[in-house]
Write a protein that holds these residues in place. Structure first.
Motif, PDB file in Angstrom:
ATOM      1  N   ILE A 102       0.863  -1.184   0.000  1.00  7.83           N
ATOM      2  CA  ILE A 102       0.000   0.000   0.000  1.00  7.83           C
ATOM      3  C   ILE A 102       0.896   1.229   0.000  1.00  7.83           C
ATOM      4  O   ILE A 102       1.993   1.199   0.556  1.00  7.83           O
ATOM      5  N   PRO A 103       0.459   2.323  -0.628  1.00  6.32           N
ATOM      6  CA  PRO A 103       1.309   3.518  -0.665  1.00  6.32           C
ATOM      7  C   PRO A 103       1.293   4.297   0.637  1.00  6.32           C
ATOM      8  O   PRO A 103       2.267   4.984   0.966  1.00  6.32           O
ATOM      9  N   GLY A 104       0.214   4.231   1.371  1.00  7.89           N
ATOM     10  CA  GLY A 104       0.120   4.994   2.602  1.00  7.89           C
ATOM     11  C   GLY A 104      -1.158   4.671   3.333  1.00  7.89           C
ATOM     12  O   GLY A 104      -2.002   3.899   2.848  1.00  7.89           O
TER      13      GLY A 104
ATOM     14  N   ASP B 281     -13.146  20.841  -5.846  1.00  8.45           N
ATOM     15  CA  ASP B 281     -11.998  21.570  -5.302  1.00  8.45           C
ATOM     16  C   ASP B 281     -11.340  20.843  -4.129  1.00  8.45           C
ATOM     17  O   ASP B 281     -10.383  21.337  -3.542  1.00  8.45           O
ATOM     18  N   GLN B 282     -11.849  19.643  -3.779  1.00  3.10           N
ATOM     19  CA  GLN B 282     -11.263  18.853  -2.697  1.00  3.10           C
ATOM     20  C   GLN B 282     -10.702  17.520  -3.186  1.00  3.10           C
ATOM     21  O   GLN B 282     -10.262  16.693  -2.380  1.00  3.10           O
ATOM     22  N   LEU B 283     -10.708  17.303  -4.505  1.00  5.58           N
ATOM     23  CA  LEU B 283     -10.268  16.014  -5.036  1.00  5.58           C
ATOM     24  C   LEU B 283      -8.798  15.717  -4.745  1.00  5.58           C
ATOM     25  O   LEU B 283      -8.390  14.556  -4.768  1.00  5.58           O
ATOM     26  N   ASP B 284      -8.011  16.754  -4.462  1.00  9.70           N
ATOM     27  CA  ASP B 284      -6.615  16.502  -4.124  1.00  9.70           C
ATOM     28  C   ASP B 284      -6.464  15.780  -2.788  1.00  9.70           C
ATOM     29  O   ASP B 284      -5.397  15.247  -2.471  1.00  9.70           O
ATOM     30  N   ARG B 285      -7.535  15.708  -2.004  1.00  6.89           N
ATOM     31  CA  ARG B 285      -7.515  14.976  -0.740  1.00  6.89           C
ATOM     32  C   ARG B 285      -7.904  13.511  -0.911  1.00  6.89           C
ATOM     33  O   ARG B 285      -7.871  12.752   0.061  1.00  6.89           O
ATOM     34  N   LEU B 286      -8.273  13.105  -2.105  1.00  6.43           N
ATOM     35  CA  LEU B 286      -8.738  11.742  -2.378  1.00  6.43           C
ATOM     36  C   LEU B 286      -7.604  10.936  -3.008  1.00  6.43           C
ATOM     37  O   LEU B 286      -7.132  11.270  -4.088  1.00  6.43           O
ATOM     38  N   PRO B 287      -7.125   9.877  -2.368  1.00  8.39           N
ATOM     39  CA  PRO B 287      -5.999   9.125  -2.929  1.00  8.39           C
ATOM     40  C   PRO B 287      -6.358   8.408  -4.220  1.00  8.39           C
ATOM     41  O   PRO B 287      -7.526   8.198  -4.540  1.00  8.39           O
ATOM     42  N   THR B 288      -5.319   8.015  -4.941  1.00  3.78           N
ATOM     43  CA  THR B 288      -5.501   7.221  -6.151  1.00  3.78           C
ATOM     44  C   THR B 288      -6.214   5.916  -5.809  1.00  3.78           C
ATOM     45  O   THR B 288      -5.967   5.307  -4.771  1.00  3.78           O
TER      46      THR B 288
ATOM     47  N   ARG C 290      -2.630   0.207 -10.361  1.00  5.74           N
ATOM     48  CA  ARG C 290      -3.276   1.487 -10.596  1.00  5.74           C
ATOM     49  C   ARG C 290      -4.499   1.399 -11.514  1.00  5.74           C
ATOM     50  O   ARG C 290      -4.499   0.702 -12.508  1.00  5.74           O
ATOM     51  N   ARG C 291      -5.522   2.132 -11.153  1.00  2.41           N
ATOM     52  CA  ARG C 291      -6.650   2.365 -12.049  1.00  2.41           C
ATOM     53  C   ARG C 291      -6.489   3.755 -12.647  1.00  2.41           C
ATOM     54  O   ARG C 291      -5.696   4.561 -12.177  1.00  2.41           O
ATOM     55  N   SER C 292      -7.269   4.058 -13.638  1.00  2.45           N
ATOM     56  CA  SER C 292      -7.136   5.351 -14.295  1.00  2.45           C
ATOM     57  C   SER C 292      -7.645   6.469 -13.391  1.00  2.45           C
ATOM     58  O   SER C 292      -8.492   6.269 -12.531  1.00  2.45           O
ATOM     59  N   ARG C 293      -7.131   7.683 -13.615  1.00  5.78           N
ATOM     60  CA  ARG C 293      -7.586   8.829 -12.844  1.00  5.78           C
ATOM     61  C   ARG C 293      -9.048   9.137 -13.129  1.00  5.78           C
ATOM     62  O   ARG C 293      -9.709   9.828 -12.357  1.00  5.78           O
ATOM     63  N   ALA C 294      -9.585   8.608 -14.253  1.00  5.91           N
ATOM     64  CA  ALA C 294     -11.011   8.813 -14.534  1.00  5.91           C
ATOM     65  C   ALA C 294     -11.867   8.231 -13.420  1.00  5.91           C
ATOM     66  O   ALA C 294     -12.961   8.722 -13.138  1.00  5.91           O
ATOM     67  N   ALA C 295     -11.365   7.176 -12.755  1.00  3.38           N
ATOM     68  CA  ALA C 295     -12.116   6.592 -11.647  1.00  3.38           C
ATOM     69  C   ALA C 295     -12.241   7.587 -10.503  1.00  3.38           C
ATOM     70  O   ALA C 295     -13.261   7.657  -9.832  1.00  3.38           O
ATOM     71  N   GLU C 296     -11.178   8.381 -10.265  1.00  2.04           N
ATOM     72  CA  GLU C 296     -11.254   9.387  -9.213  1.00  2.04           C
ATOM     73  C   GLU C 296     -12.224  10.504  -9.604  1.00  2.04           C
ATOM     74  O   GLU C 296     -12.986  10.994  -8.791  1.00  2.04           O
ATOM     75  N   ALA C 297     -12.175  10.907 -10.868  1.00  5.54           N
ATOM     76  CA  ALA C 297     -13.049  11.997 -11.318  1.00  5.54           C
ATOM     77  C   ALA C 297     -14.517  11.649 -11.140  1.00  5.54           C
ATOM     78  O   ALA C 297     -15.361  12.520 -10.943  1.00  5.54           O
ATOM     79  N   ALA C 298     -14.836  10.343 -11.200  1.00 12.14           N
ATOM     80  CA  ALA C 298     -16.222   9.923 -11.055  1.00 12.14           C
ATOM     81  C   ALA C 298     -16.771  10.227  -9.667  1.00 12.14           C
ATOM     82  O   ALA C 298     -17.983  10.222  -9.461  1.00 12.14           O
ATOM     83  N   TRP C 299     -15.894  10.500  -8.698  1.00  4.19           N
ATOM     84  CA  TRP C 299     -16.344  10.810  -7.348  1.00  4.19           C
ATOM     85  C   TRP C 299     -16.632  12.285  -7.159  1.00  4.19           C
ATOM     86  O   TRP C 299     -17.072  12.686  -6.086  1.00  4.19           O
ATOM     87  N   SER C 300     -16.401  13.108  -8.176  1.00  5.37           N
ATOM     88  CA  SER C 300     -16.564  14.544  -7.994  1.00  5.37           C
ATOM     89  C   SER C 300     -18.007  15.013  -8.154  1.00  5.37           C
ATOM     90  O   SER C 300     -18.535  15.655  -7.248  1.00  5.37           O
ATOM     91  N   PRO C 301     -18.700  14.737  -9.276  1.00 10.90           N
ATOM     92  CA  PRO C 301     -20.069  15.235  -9.363  1.00 10.90           C
ATOM     93  C   PRO C 301     -20.978  14.461  -8.416  1.00 10.90           C
ATOM     94  O   PRO C 301     -20.794  13.253  -8.220  1.00 10.90           O
ATOM     95  N   PRO C 302     -21.972  15.125  -7.808  1.00 13.05           N
ATOM     96  CA  PRO C 302     -22.926  14.391  -6.973  1.00 13.05           C
ATOM     97  C   PRO C 302     -23.605  13.303  -7.798  1.00 13.05           C
ATOM     98  O   PRO C 302     -23.953  13.513  -8.958  1.00 13.05           O
ATOM     99  N   PRO C 303     -23.796  12.099  -7.240  1.00  9.61           N
ATOM    100  CA  PRO C 303     -24.405  11.008  -8.008  1.00  9.61           C
ATOM    101  C   PRO C 303     -25.862  11.307  -8.318  1.00  9.61           C
ATOM    102  O   PRO C 303     -26.541  12.021  -7.572  1.00  9.61           O
ATOM    103  N   THR C 304     -26.338  10.769  -9.425  1.00  7.26           N
ATOM    104  CA  THR C 304     -27.735  10.981  -9.800  1.00  7.26           C
ATOM    105  C   THR C 304     -28.673  10.223  -8.870  1.00  7.26           C
ATOM    106  O   THR C 304     -29.817  10.595  -8.686  1.00  7.26           O
TER     107      THR C 304
ATOM    108  N   THR D 260       2.404   7.936   1.262  1.00 10.57           N
ATOM    109  CA  THR D 260       1.920   8.898   0.276  1.00 10.57           C
ATOM    110  C   THR D 260       0.581   8.443  -0.304  1.00 10.57           C
ATOM    111  O   THR D 260       0.119   7.334  -0.056  1.00 10.57           O
ATOM    112  N   MET D 261      -0.021   9.295  -1.116  1.00 12.12           N
ATOM    113  CA  MET D 261      -1.360   9.026  -1.637  1.00 12.12           C
ATOM    114  C   MET D 261      -1.359   8.208  -2.918  1.00 12.12           C
ATOM    115  O   MET D 261      -2.415   7.874  -3.442  1.00 12.12           O
TER     116      MET D 261
END
Length: 303
Positions: free
Chosen positions: A26-28, A228-235, A262-276, A46-47
């Motif tokens: 694990i990285p951290g 604006d808080q996605l930098d707090r979410l690890p890979t 590693r998974r793609s960063r697109a997986a992290e981006a999916a956590w940004s918009p509120p889910p439908t 690290t993250m």
């Protein structure tokens, strides 16, 4: 030490945690322990596997299946207010589950059924014994195939639909077991979310925010992370699939592990918009401190 921690004990704790990070698996991590009114936090590594930002006390993690106790806490609010009772039949709120049929055996065809001996109750839903769920020993059976094809569980090619459509698809299937007879994983947790939503007249996410997260001070717990808080979410990582990524000579264990996982960063981006739609298997995000705030609750929150 009094009622809190000893210096020696905390050193042992840090040593054990550091071994997991130093191994490269694990990285951290962030660990929080609370005892006797004292709280201790360790933030190590690290993250992501190839370095980058360090883990911090306020790093946001995906709660995964620890979202399930949060779901039950929401239902307990309604039980405390007597808007639900454990032995209530669920038909008034979940009419899709009225008049159930039950498979004659787990491997039977979907139309090889017997009548349910009794209706499904709130107790059955809250204890994951309403009769349908995940059974990894039954993979390949008609009922498990039908569950997967209908998108009734997450992390499959078929996307989980919105709440009412999810219930419609669930209602098409027979039960695997008689109500109350067998504990089964996963599907009951989403069903609790639907039950909370329909009894309260709110979306599941809104109910959690207003009646659980805010009253308990769980300010960093939600179904999404603001952009604006996605930098707090690890890979996001997952176990490797063959063939395992190879590492070149001189590659550190942590970098090699990251290449494999590693998974793609697109997986992290999916956590940004509120889910439908918000369901327990949508899974919340939270920090160690925010989760502790919920775990420290002395009783069900009230209005």
């Amino acid at each position: 030490m009094a009622n809190g921690f000893s210096e020696q004990g905390l050193l042992r704790l840090r040593d054990v945690l550091a071994r997991h990070v130093d191994s490269g698996r694990i990285p951290g991590l962030v660990a929080l322990a609370s005892r006797g009114g004292q709280t201790h936090v360790e933030a190590l590594g690290t993250m992501q596997h190839d370095g980058g930002a360090p883990m911090r006390r306020d790093t946001i993690f995906r709660m995964a299946s620890t979202s399930k106790p949060v779901t039950i806490a929401a239902a307990m609010v309604l039980l405390d207010e007597c808007r639900l009772r454990l032995d209530d039949v669920v038909d008034p709120w979940l009419p899709e589950l009225a008049d159930r049929k039950v498979l004659r055996s787990i491997g039977a065809d979907l139309d090889d059924t017997v009548p349910a001996r009794r209706p499904i109750t709130v107790r059955d839903v809250l204890t994951s014994t309403f009769g349908l769920g995940m059974d990894m020993t039954a993979l390949g059976t008609p009922i498990l195939n039908a569950i997967f094809e209908r998108g009734l569980t997450p992390n499959l090619p078929v996307e989980v639909p919105e709440q009412d459509e999810w219930m419609r698809r669930l209602g098409e299937l027979p039960l695997m077991h008689q109500p109350g007879a067998q504990w089964q994983y996963q599907i009951s947790s989403d069903l609790v979310g639907v039950l909370v939503s329909r009894v309260s007249g709110q979306t599941f996410g809104d109910f959690l925010h207003e009646r659980v997260f805010e009253p308990l001070g769980m300010h960093d717990t939600a179904f999404h992370v603001p952009a604006d808080q996605l930098d707090r979410l690890p890979t996001l990582y997952a176990p490797p699939t063959p063939p395992r990524a190879s590492s070149s000579p001189g590659t550190s264990p942590r970098t090699a592990a990251g290449a494999a996982l590693r998974r793609s960063r697109a997986a992290e981006a999916a956590w940004s918009p509120p889910p439908t739609t918000t369901t327990p298997t949508s899974a919340c995000c939270s920090t160690a401190a925010s989760t502790k705030a919920g775990a420290s609750c002395r009783g069900p929150p009230s209005s």
